[in-house]
Design a protein around this motif. Structure first.
Motif, PDB file in Angstrom:
ATOM      1  N   TRP A  63      -6.702  -1.330   2.874  1.00  0.00           N
ATOM      2  CA  TRP A  63      -6.727  -0.073   2.154  1.00  0.00           C
ATOM      3  C   TRP A  63      -7.304  -0.331   0.774  1.00  0.00           C
ATOM      4  CZ3 TRP A  63      -2.629  -1.644   5.190  1.00  0.00           C
ATOM      5  CH2 TRP A  63      -2.410  -0.880   6.327  1.00  0.00           C
TER       6      TRP A  63
ATOM      7  N   LEU B  72       0.144   5.496   6.623  1.00  0.00           N
ATOM      8  CA  LEU B  72      -0.657   4.276   6.772  1.00  0.00           C
ATOM      9  C   LEU B  72      -0.637   3.767   8.210  1.00  0.00           C
ATOM     10  CD1 LEU B  72       0.287   2.440   3.460  1.00  0.00           C
ATOM     11  CD2 LEU B  72      -1.850   3.627   3.991  1.00  0.00           C
TER      12      LEU B  72
ATOM     13  N   SER C  50       0.823  -1.204   0.000  1.00  0.00           N
ATOM     14  CA  SER C  50       0.000   0.000   0.000  1.00  0.00           C
ATOM     15  C   SER C  50       0.863   1.263   0.000  1.00  0.00           C
ATOM     16  CB  SER C  50      -0.943  -0.002   1.201  1.00  0.00           C
ATOM     17  OG  SER C  50      -1.836  -1.100   1.111  1.00  0.00           O
TER      18      SER C  50
ATOM     19  N   SER D 224     -10.040   3.325   3.824  1.00  0.00           N
ATOM     20  CA  SER D 224      -9.447   2.266   4.637  1.00  0.00           C
ATOM     21  C   SER D 224     -10.538   1.728   5.541  1.00  0.00           C
ATOM     22  CB  SER D 224      -8.269   2.790   5.461  1.00  0.00           C
ATOM     23  OG  SER D 224      -8.723   3.725   6.409  1.00  0.00           O
TER      24      SER D 224
END
Length: 92
Positions: free
Chosen positions: A51, A83, A29, A42
């Motif tokens: 995601w 993330l 990702s 997400s």
């Protein structure tokens, strides 16, 4: 007024349906984000974060990731931090 029997049971047709690509791999990702893939959303299910990306050109990017393609390190690190922050904020 529209005729109700012409509307599909799941609602009116949407023309903006874009194919999606879902990943639970934070490294993949981050790579996709570094290469310009568009993150759509997400979500967390059973403690696992996934995601969702627009699937345009993602197949080629996944191929590049699996073949150890180069990516600017600082961009990758920045995307990883983003993330991980999303992962932490999704925890109950």
């Amino acid at each position: 007024m529209a005729n109700a029997k012409n509307i599909p049971p799941d609602g009116p047709l949407r023309v903006d349906k874009i194919p999606r690509f879902v990943s639970q791999d934070i490294y993949l990702s981050a790579f996709l984000l570094s290469r310009g893939a568009k993150l759509v959303s997400s979500s967390t299910v059973n403690g696992r974060v996934s995601w969702t990306f627009e699937a345009m050109n993602v197949e080629a990017l996944v191929f590049a990731f699996n073949n150890n393609a180069a990516v600017p390190v600082m961009d990758f690190i920045s995307r990883m931090r983003t993330l991980r922050s999303m992962t932490r904020s999704a925890r109950p």
